[in-house]
Design a protein around this motif. Structure first.
Motif, PDB file in Angstrom:
ATOM      1  N   ALA A 221       0.804  -1.221   0.000  1.00 25.30           N
ATOM      2  CA  ALA A 221       0.000   0.000   0.000  1.00 25.30           C
ATOM      3  C   ALA A 221       0.835   1.268   0.000  1.00 25.30           C
ATOM      4  O   ALA A 221       0.318   2.353  -0.297  1.00 25.30           O
ATOM      5  N   GLN A 222       2.117   1.171   0.334  1.00 20.87           N
ATOM      6  CA  GLN A 222       2.967   2.356   0.384  1.00 20.87           C
ATOM      7  C   GLN A 222       3.741   2.589  -0.910  1.00 20.87           C
ATOM      8  O   GLN A 222       4.449   3.590  -1.029  1.00 20.87           O
ATOM      9  N   THR A 223       3.622   1.684  -1.863  1.00 17.37           N
ATOM     10  CA  THR A 223       4.380   1.801  -3.116  1.00 17.37           C
ATOM     11  C   THR A 223       3.439   2.216  -4.238  1.00 17.37           C
ATOM     12  O   THR A 223       2.449   1.525  -4.525  1.00 17.37           O
ATOM     13  N   TYR A 224       3.750   3.329  -4.874  1.00 16.36           N
ATOM     14  CA  TYR A 224       2.913   3.862  -5.939  1.00 16.36           C
ATOM     15  C   TYR A 224       3.021   2.998  -7.188  1.00 16.36           C
ATOM     16  O   TYR A 224       4.111   2.599  -7.600  1.00 16.36           O
ATOM     17  N   GLY A 225       1.883   2.711  -7.789  1.00 17.67           N
ATOM     18  CA  GLY A 225       1.896   1.942  -9.029  1.00 17.67           C
ATOM     19  C   GLY A 225       0.508   1.458  -9.384  1.00 17.67           C
ATOM     20  O   GLY A 225      -0.477   1.687  -8.665  1.00 17.67           O
ATOM     21  N   GLY A 226       0.422   0.790 -10.504  1.00 18.35           N
ATOM     22  CA  GLY A 226      -0.847   0.253 -10.968  1.00 18.35           C
ATOM     23  C   GLY A 226      -0.679  -0.401 -12.317  1.00 18.35           C
ATOM     24  O   GLY A 226       0.433  -0.498 -12.850  1.00 18.35           O
ATOM     25  N   SER A 227      -1.797  -0.861 -12.882  1.00 19.95           N
ATOM     26  CA  SER A 227      -1.707  -1.632 -14.111  1.00 19.95           C
ATOM     27  C   SER A 227      -2.718  -1.141 -15.132  1.00 19.95           C
ATOM     28  O   SER A 227      -3.645  -0.381 -14.818  1.00 19.95           O
ATOM     29  N   PHE A 228      -2.540  -1.638 -16.359  1.00 26.13           N
ATOM     30  CA  PHE A 228      -3.542  -1.427 -17.396  1.00 26.13           C
ATOM     31  C   PHE A 228      -3.675  -2.705 -18.216  1.00 26.13           C
ATOM     32  O   PHE A 228      -2.725  -3.472 -18.383  1.00 26.13           O
ATOM     33  N   LEU A 229      -4.867  -2.921 -18.721  1.00 22.34           N
ATOM     34  CA  LEU A 229      -5.130  -4.004 -19.665  1.00 22.34           C
ATOM     35  C   LEU A 229      -6.133  -3.454 -20.672  1.00 22.34           C
ATOM     36  O   LEU A 229      -7.290  -3.189 -20.321  1.00 22.34           O
ATOM     37  N   TYR A 230      -5.658  -3.237 -21.901  1.00 20.72           N
ATOM     38  CA  TYR A 230      -6.467  -2.600 -22.934  1.00 20.72           C
ATOM     39  C   TYR A 230      -6.731  -3.588 -24.064  1.00 20.72           C
ATOM     40  O   TYR A 230      -5.788  -4.167 -24.617  1.00 20.72           O
ATOM     41  N   HIS A 231      -7.985  -3.731 -24.426  1.00 22.75           N
ATOM     42  CA  HIS A 231      -8.359  -4.588 -25.550  1.00 22.75           C
ATOM     43  C   HIS A 231      -8.349  -3.750 -26.831  1.00 22.75           C
ATOM     44  O   HIS A 231      -9.163  -2.830 -26.986  1.00 22.75           O
ATOM     45  N   ILE A 232      -7.420  -4.077 -27.724  1.00 17.59           N
ATOM     46  CA  ILE A 232      -7.330  -3.389 -29.000  1.00 17.59           C
ATOM     47  C   ILE A 232      -7.987  -4.278 -30.056  1.00 17.59           C
ATOM     48  O   ILE A 232      -8.813  -5.133 -29.720  1.00 17.59           O
ATOM     49  N   ASP A 233      -7.688  -4.125 -31.323  1.00 13.12           N
ATOM     50  CA  ASP A 233      -8.307  -4.945 -32.361  1.00 13.12           C
ATOM     51  C   ASP A 233      -7.499  -6.226 -32.590  1.00 13.12           C
ATOM     52  O   ASP A 233      -6.493  -6.484 -31.919  1.00 13.12           O
ATOM     53  N   ASN A 234      -7.949  -7.028 -33.553  1.00 17.67           N
ATOM     54  CA  ASN A 234      -7.240  -8.249 -33.969  1.00 17.67           C
ATOM     55  C   ASN A 234      -6.998  -9.226 -32.820  1.00 17.67           C
ATOM     56  O   ASN A 234      -5.957  -9.889 -32.764  1.00 17.67           O
ATOM     57  N   ASN A 235      -7.954  -9.305 -31.889  1.00 16.34           N
ATOM     58  CA  ASN A 235      -7.857 -10.235 -30.751  1.00 16.34           C
ATOM     59  C   ASN A 235      -6.603 -10.007 -29.911  1.00 16.34           C
ATOM     60  O   ASN A 235      -6.057 -10.950 -29.326  1.00 16.34           O
ATOM     61  N   GLN A 236      -6.153  -8.770 -29.837  1.00 22.37           N
ATOM     62  CA  GLN A 236      -4.959  -8.452 -29.061  1.00 22.37           C
ATOM     63  C   GLN A 236      -5.307  -7.601 -27.850  1.00 22.37           C
ATOM     64  O   GLN A 236      -6.259  -6.807 -27.877  1.00 22.37           O
ATOM     65  N   VAL A 237      -4.535  -7.798 -26.787  1.00 19.40           N
ATOM     66  CA  VAL A 237      -4.629  -6.938 -25.610  1.00 19.40           C
ATOM     67  C   VAL A 237      -3.238  -6.423 -25.266  1.00 19.40           C
ATOM     68  O   VAL A 237      -2.227  -7.093 -25.499  1.00 19.40           O
ATOM     69  N   MET A 238      -3.221  -5.205 -24.749  1.00 23.11           N
ATOM     70  CA  MET A 238      -2.006  -4.603 -24.233  1.00 23.11           C
ATOM     71  C   MET A 238      -2.078  -4.655 -22.718  1.00 23.11           C
ATOM     72  O   MET A 238      -3.009  -4.115 -22.122  1.00 23.11           O
ATOM     73  N   VAL A 239      -1.121  -5.308 -22.118  1.00 21.06           N
ATOM     74  CA  VAL A 239      -1.118  -5.459 -20.668  1.00 21.06           C
ATOM     75  C   VAL A 239       0.176  -4.875 -20.129  1.00 21.06           C
ATOM     76  O   VAL A 239       1.255  -5.130 -20.659  1.00 21.06           O
TER      77      VAL A 239
END
Length: 570
Positions: free
Chosen positions: A265-283
């Protein structure tokens, strides 16, 4: 002709600059009205805007862009969800021109993760900075390639594979332009049979658009004291993978952000998971580089994150396609330096315009590229050169971008106080008060100042990779398509070769072996004890080492042009 700065010393390990010039003759020089260093969104937008203004006035203006990557877009890595506001201003008919903004955001999800569970924030409770209606899930590398095509169509000269290695100065101390790095210097610092002197590019004004922690921007900040009065700049490291997933799990336009596990909880950060086209995701995963435990490894934290049930369910059965990493600025408005100096300006993330609260910077890069270009064009047409482009910071202060960054000015400062207090205060400021608060928090420390001694911290045990969902560094570097000319001096230089073992290893347990996401730094045993081995071939130019090294002993300088990653669709 100016003498090379200390940062350029790798090119002259055994021969000084004067000896090279005497042996090989003077460098060739090319003259332009504006030279732009960096072929990313900021640099290309500036180039496009300059040519647009020239066409409107029926005049000519000479513009060139230097790009250290092997091609435009090769070094570009971002999440990315793009706010098209600035692009609408730069190229209003971008849809008709085929810009690769094809996947509009359809759904936002924000999750707080524990080790095995996830709690979703209701959409009505999300602040506006986490809402992406009207934005697009994109490959910023591909958008950048498209911007390069638009720039070339307008007559911009683009030189990929040429790294700007040195700032040139006029006799009065103003910036004269830049010089590209010499080619064909061997590992021993001596010219090889393939040696070529770099080329000088002179300009009335030079715009520096190198991205976060630009190595020339850093020199200029020191020389012209651009950071006087500004808060310390703070950074995060963003690590990203591109996956092809099961079509049944794919939801184009779905945008997921998380906070919490695996970070404490004291460390800044986070994530993303984006669904783009062509059955691809950016994680991807972002860790603030102000973390304190030297045993923390952002790379391994990212690998752990992918094992969470809410993330694993998308990736299992899929295939990892690409990998990369890049430092991002997070200081926001309070950390911006003075933007201009005699003969030039800092633009985009070279100055630090990214809005960390929105996890977006490409719109800011495009907008500041336009603002700097307008100032430079007006100055050139007025017959001026090598003075300060005061109109650029003035126009920024009256722009929608300044308003946006002002509202978000406290975001990183609050989040640095811990996940729970930070979330509460950001919610109050952004959701309840719309960012219109009478208080301003300040950044207190540079990221390299925040590591505790290893004796004060508990080692972190990370699980071994399974090769299906989680991976090691070397297999990751392989799919980043990273390559450097092997017979060249290492572009990761040490001010004092004894410091890694005598200080970093002894005091901080060798954090460079963990904060680097590609295994560049490795402590190995020898007859005389441990030593630091630098595997420069692995470097993806993320700049994390230059930022986080607690002794600031590591200095990143440019390798030969064209070296580094070659990111597809990232």
């Amino acid at each position: 002709m100016s003498c090379p700065s200390p940062y350029a010393h790798k090119y002259f390990l055994n021969m000084d600059a004067q000896s090279l010039l005497e042996q090989f003759g003077p460098r060739e020089a090319m003259e332009y009205d504006v030279v732009i260093v960096g072929g990313g969104p900021a640099g290309l937008s500036a180039a496009i805007r300059l040519k647009q203004r020239a066409a409107e006035k029926g005049v000519d203006i000479g513009v060139c862009v230097l790009e250290k990557g092997s091609e435009i877009g090769a070094h570009i890595l971002s999440g990315a969800v793009m706010d098209p506001r600035a692009l609408n201003e730069l190229i209003p008919d971008w849809k008709e021109k085929g810009a690769p903004l094809d996947v509009e955001v359809t759904e936002d999800r924000f999750l707080f993760l524990s080790e095995t569970a996830a709690k979703a924030v209701p959409n009505w409770a999300l602040p506006d900075n986490f809402k992406n209606h009207g934005n697009y899930v994109i490959s910023l590398a591909n958008v950048t390639r498209w911007l390069g095509q638009q720039a070339e169509a307008l007559g911009v000269e683009i030189f990929p594979g040429f790294a700007a290695a040195e700032v040139l100065y006029n006799d009065d101390g103003s910036v004269k332009g830049v010089a590209t790095g010499n080619l064909g210097i061997g590992k021993d610092g001596e010219p090889t049979e393939n040696f070529q002197l770099g080329m000088e590019l002179h300009a009335k004004y030079t715009l520096f658009c190198e991205g976060a922690r630009g190595h020339l921007g850093r020199q200029l900040s020191d020389k012209f004291r651009l950071r006087d009065g500004a808060d310390p700049q703070v950074y995060g490291i963003g690590i990203k993978e591109l996956w092809e997933i099961d079509p049944s799990k794919h939801k184009p336009g779905l945008v997921i952000h998380t906070a919490g596990w695996p970070l404490d909880a004291q460390t800044y950060g986070g994530s993303f998971l984006y669904h783009i086209d062509n059955n691809q995701v950016m994680v991807g995963f972002v860790v603030g580089l102000g973390y304190s435990n030297p045993y923390l490894s952002p790379f391994e934290e990212f690998q752990r994150y992918k094992t969470h049930p809410e993330i694993r369910k998308f990736l299992e059965g899929g295939k990892r396609v690409s990998y990369g990493a890049r430092a991002i600025t997070a200081g926001g408005l309070m950390s911006l330096p003075k933007l201009v100096f005699p003969g030039g300006a800092l633009v985009g993330d070279d100055a630090g315009f990214l809005n960390a609260s929105r996890i977006k910077g490409s719109h800011a890069a495009i907008k500041t590229g336009m603002l700097a270009a307008d100032a430079a064009f007006d100055a050139v047409q007025a017959g001026r050169q090598s003075d300060e482009l005061a109109a650029y910071p003035e126009s920024f202060k009256t722009s929608w971008l300044h308003t946006e960054l002002y509202r978000a000015r406290n975001f990183k400062q609050w989040m640095s106080k811990g996940l729970y207090l930070g979330t509460l205060m950001v919610g109050i400021e952004q959701k309840l008060l719309g960012g219109n608060v009478p208080w301003t928090l300040r950044h207190q420390h540079w990221d390299h100042e925040t590591l505790k001694h290893a004796s004060q911290c508990k080692p972190i045990e990370y699980p071994k990779p399974d090769g299906k969902l989680t991976f090691d560094r070397l297999s990751s570097v392989f799919i980043s398509n990273t390559d450097h000319e092997e017979n060249q001096p290492a572009h990761l230089t040490l001010k004092d070769p004894s410091v890694p073992v005598d200080v970093n290893l002894q005091t901080y347990a060798g954090p460079e072996a963990r904060f680097c996401p590609t295994g560049v730094y490795e402590f190995v045993s020898g007859d005389d004890g441990p030593r630091l081995q630098i595997n420069a071939q692995n470097c993806v130019h993320c700049k994390t080492c230059d930022i986080k090294d607690p002794t600031q002993n590591i200095v990143w300088v440019t390798p030969e042009g064209g070296g580094g990653p070659n990111y597809p669709n990232m």
